[in-house]
Structures are given as C-alpha cells and as structure tokens.
Design a protein around this motif. Structure first.
Motif, PDB file in Angstrom:
ATOM      1  N   GLU A 158      34.906  37.849  24.715  1.00 51.73           N
ATOM      2  CA  GLU A 158      35.418  37.264  26.017  1.00 51.73           C
ATOM      3  C   GLU A 158      34.164  37.091  27.101  1.00 51.73           C
ATOM      4  O   GLU A 158      34.093  36.092  27.769  1.00 51.73           O
ATOM      5  CB  GLU A 158      36.210  38.053  26.894  1.00 51.73           C
ATOM      6  CG  GLU A 158      37.679  38.362  26.196  1.00 51.73           C
ATOM      7  CD  GLU A 158      38.437  39.441  26.658  1.00 51.73           C
ATOM      8  OE1 GLU A 158      39.670  39.477  26.488  1.00 51.73           O
ATOM      9  OE2 GLU A 158      37.813  40.328  27.178  1.00 51.73           O
ATOM     10  N   LEU A 162      32.916  33.363  28.598  1.00 50.18           N
ATOM     11  CA  LEU A 162      32.814  33.174  30.004  1.00 50.18           C
ATOM     12  C   LEU A 162      31.532  32.754  30.477  1.00 50.18           C
ATOM     13  O   LEU A 162      31.274  31.752  31.275  1.00 50.18           O
ATOM     14  CB  LEU A 162      33.056  34.683  30.886  1.00 50.18           C
ATOM     15  CG  LEU A 162      32.817  34.586  32.436  1.00 50.18           C
ATOM     16  CD1 LEU A 162      33.425  33.490  33.060  1.00 50.18           C
ATOM     17  CD2 LEU A 162      33.188  35.854  33.045  1.00 50.18           C
ATOM     18  N   ILE A 165      31.305  28.934  29.734  1.00 46.85           N
ATOM     19  CA  ILE A 165      31.920  28.433  30.719  1.00 46.85           C
ATOM     20  C   ILE A 165      31.180  28.071  31.745  1.00 46.85           C
ATOM     21  O   ILE A 165      30.906  27.034  32.584  1.00 46.85           O
ATOM     22  CB  ILE A 165      33.287  29.126  31.036  1.00 46.85           C
ATOM     23  CG1 ILE A 165      34.264  28.669  29.951  1.00 46.85           C
ATOM     24  CG2 ILE A 165      34.057  28.213  32.260  1.00 46.85           C
ATOM     25  CD1 ILE A 165      35.427  29.707  29.936  1.00 46.85           C
ATOM     26  N   ASN A 171      35.030  23.003  26.308  1.00 48.37           N
ATOM     27  CA  ASN A 171      36.021  23.847  25.335  1.00 48.37           C
ATOM     28  C   ASN A 171      35.569  23.623  23.860  1.00 48.37           C
ATOM     29  O   ASN A 171      35.444  24.475  22.793  1.00 48.37           O
ATOM     30  CB  ASN A 171      37.523  23.571  25.357  1.00 48.37           C
ATOM     31  CG  ASN A 171      38.129  24.399  26.775  1.00 48.37           C
ATOM     32  OD1 ASN A 171      37.633  25.039  27.425  1.00 48.37           O
ATOM     33  ND2 ASN A 171      39.224  24.014  26.927  1.00 48.37           N
ATOM     34  N   GLU A 186      40.903  28.515  24.591  1.00 49.10           N
ATOM     35  CA  GLU A 186      41.869  28.458  25.672  1.00 49.10           C
ATOM     36  C   GLU A 186      42.581  29.724  25.903  1.00 49.10           C
ATOM     37  O   GLU A 186      42.733  30.310  26.817  1.00 49.10           O
ATOM     38  CB  GLU A 186      42.835  27.448  25.277  1.00 49.10           C
ATOM     39  CG  GLU A 186      42.629  25.855  25.588  1.00 49.10           C
ATOM     40  CD  GLU A 186      42.372  25.559  27.219  1.00 49.10           C
ATOM     41  OE1 GLU A 186      42.850  26.444  27.976  1.00 49.10           O
ATOM     42  OE2 GLU A 186      41.776  24.519  27.118  1.00 49.10           O
ATOM     43  N   LYS A 189      40.069  31.848  27.588  1.00 48.04           N
ATOM     44  CA  LYS A 189      40.137  31.565  29.165  1.00 48.04           C
ATOM     45  C   LYS A 189      41.447  32.157  29.751  1.00 48.04           C
ATOM     46  O   LYS A 189      41.162  32.602  31.107  1.00 48.04           O
ATOM     47  CB  LYS A 189      40.100  30.161  29.370  1.00 48.04           C
ATOM     48  CG  LYS A 189      38.805  29.527  28.760  1.00 48.04           C
ATOM     49  CD  LYS A 189      38.716  27.947  28.833  1.00 48.04           C
ATOM     50  CE  LYS A 189      38.838  27.334  30.069  1.00 48.04           C
ATOM     51  NZ  LYS A 189      38.951  25.894  30.275  1.00 48.04           N
ATOM     52  N   THR A 193      41.236  34.755  33.040  1.00 50.25           N
ATOM     53  CA  THR A 193      42.049  34.737  34.170  1.00 50.25           C
ATOM     54  C   THR A 193      42.969  36.069  34.482  1.00 50.25           C
ATOM     55  O   THR A 193      42.964  36.381  35.688  1.00 50.25           O
ATOM     56  CB  THR A 193      42.956  33.461  33.987  1.00 50.25           C
ATOM     57  OG1 THR A 193      42.389  32.185  33.947  1.00 50.25           O
ATOM     58  CG2 THR A 193      43.948  33.439  35.364  1.00 50.25           C
ATOM     59  N   ARG A 201      36.518  26.995  37.072  1.00 49.93           N
ATOM     60  CA  ARG A 201      34.965  26.887  36.826  1.00 49.93           C
ATOM     61  C   ARG A 201      34.053  27.483  37.884  1.00 49.93           C
ATOM     62  O   ARG A 201      33.098  28.161  37.753  1.00 49.93           O
ATOM     63  CB  ARG A 201      34.473  25.764  36.120  1.00 49.93           C
ATOM     64  CG  ARG A 201      33.041  25.682  35.492  1.00 49.93           C
ATOM     65  CD  ARG A 201      32.586  24.429  34.769  1.00 49.93           C
ATOM     66  NE  ARG A 201      31.212  24.637  34.553  1.00 49.93           N
ATOM     67  CZ  ARG A 201      30.477  24.014  35.455  1.00 49.93           C
ATOM     68  NH1 ARG A 201      30.646  23.149  36.174  1.00 49.93           N
ATOM     69  NH2 ARG A 201      28.943  24.015  35.015  1.00 49.93           N
TER      70      ARG A 201
END
Length: 217
Positions: A158, A162, A165, A171, A186, A189, A193, A201
């Motif tokens: 994760e 991050l 991104i 992606n 996805e 992401k 969240t 972003r």
C-alpha cells in the motif's frame, strides 16, 4: 548519464530562447522542440515523445492546464513540468490534478529548474519549495494529512502504491512496475482512501511531502 529530451512550451519567444540556452548548456539535457501554445505543445509532445514537457500555464489557444490533461490522457509517457508565474495554491492544485509531475515558479533560480527537470524525468514529483511548504501549512484537518494515520498503518505494498501515485505515475505504469493488474492498483487506491481519507492525487502529494518521500524524487 542518459540524455533528458525536453519540449519547451511558452508563448514568449524571448523566454523560450533563454530556457533553451540554459537547458542545452546543462549536462545531459537537450531541447528537442519548442511550442508557442498548448495546441502546438500537445501535437509536438505526441510526435517527439520527449522525456519532459515544460509547460507555461497561461498560453493562448490552449493553456497549460488543458494541454497537461490531454497529454496525461493520450501521451502518458511524457512527463509534465509546469513553469509559471502563478504562485497560488489553486493553480498548483489544478496542475497536479491535471497530471503534472512538477510545478516550478519562473522566478526560481536556474539550477532549481534544472533540478526539477531531472527529478521529473527520473519519475519523481517536484513542487517549488515555497509552494510545497504552503501546501502543508494549508492542509485542512478534515481531509488533509494532519490527522491521518502514520505510514506504519499501511502495508508495504500500500505504501509503495501511494508513493508511486504521489510521484505522478499512472495506474498502468504502477501495475507494470509492480507486476500487478490495473484492477489491483485500483483496489489498493480504495484501501488508501479508507485508511487515510486521501481522495485525490493532490492530497496524496501533500501526504508524501509531509512524510519526506518527495525530497529527492
């Protein structure tokens, strides 16, 4: 050192000439094209496939914001660096959301622009130091980074997603480099969240700045 191929887009010929002289005189950099507006910048970037497109935000016919959106969507391999006189957070946020990987003010020192291009070309994100500090100071407690969990709350994968991104990778790029599917990206992401409350972003860039992940690209 690999040669960094650069496209310049600015409606002022004198500015372009100065930038070309600076960049062509910098080790490992070559200006491969010049555009007078966003329409030319988009067309030339797709044709020439430079490593970095340096876009002025305010240009006739098509501004840097729209050009960045089109390039991010249709020519994602071209990294975008905004070079502008606009020193407000609103323009910075819009350019980052449009797909820019860097934002430098025209009043910045020459060596800062060169450094920003190197960082962006290497896959990193570069925000003018003055505005980077402003992004952190103006983060709202409700949706920003002050009250979100520390990176220890994230799994290794994760955190890796991050970081990428925040660096401005798409992606598709993340999926290819991590050898996972875009659907899995996805999913990560969505988890970010849920865990951190970072819904855009720009908010992820703020978080990465706070953690020191963008210091050297």
């Amino acid at each position: 050192m690999d040669m960094v191929r650069i496209l310049l887009a600015d409606d002022h010929e004198v500015v372009r000439a100065g930038l070309r002289s600076l960049l062509d005189g910098s080790e490992g950099m070559q200006v491969v094209g010049e555009a007078r507006n966003g329409v030319e910048a988009f067309r030339m970037a797709c044709e020439l496939q430079p490593d970095v497109a340096v876009l002025d935000v305010s240009m006739p016919d098509m501004g840097g914001l729209e050009a960045a959106e089109k390039l991010a969507r249709e020519c994602p391999a071209v990294r975008i660096l905004a070079l502008t006189m606009h020193d407000d957070r609103a323009h910075l946020t819009r350019m980052l959301e449009a797909g820019a990987a860097g934002y430098v003010l025209k009043r910045a020192a020459a060596d800062e622009l060169v450094r920003a291009i190197r960082v962006v070309a290497a896959g990193g994100t570069y925000v003018d130091p003055t505005l980077a500090g402003r992004m952190l100071r103006t983060t709202s407690p409700a949706r920003g980074t002050r009250d979100v969990p520390s990176p220890e709350a994230l799994s290794g994968r994760e955190e890796e997603v991050l970081r990428r991104i925040a660096w401005g990778q798409s992606n598709k790029q993340i999926a290819a480099e991590l050898e996972i599917s875009t659907k899995t990206v996805e999913t990560y992401k969505a988890r970010l969240t849920d865990k951190l409350g970072l819904r855009s972003r720009t908010e992820m860039v703020r978080y990465a700045l706070q953690q020191g992940w963008l210091s050297d690209g």
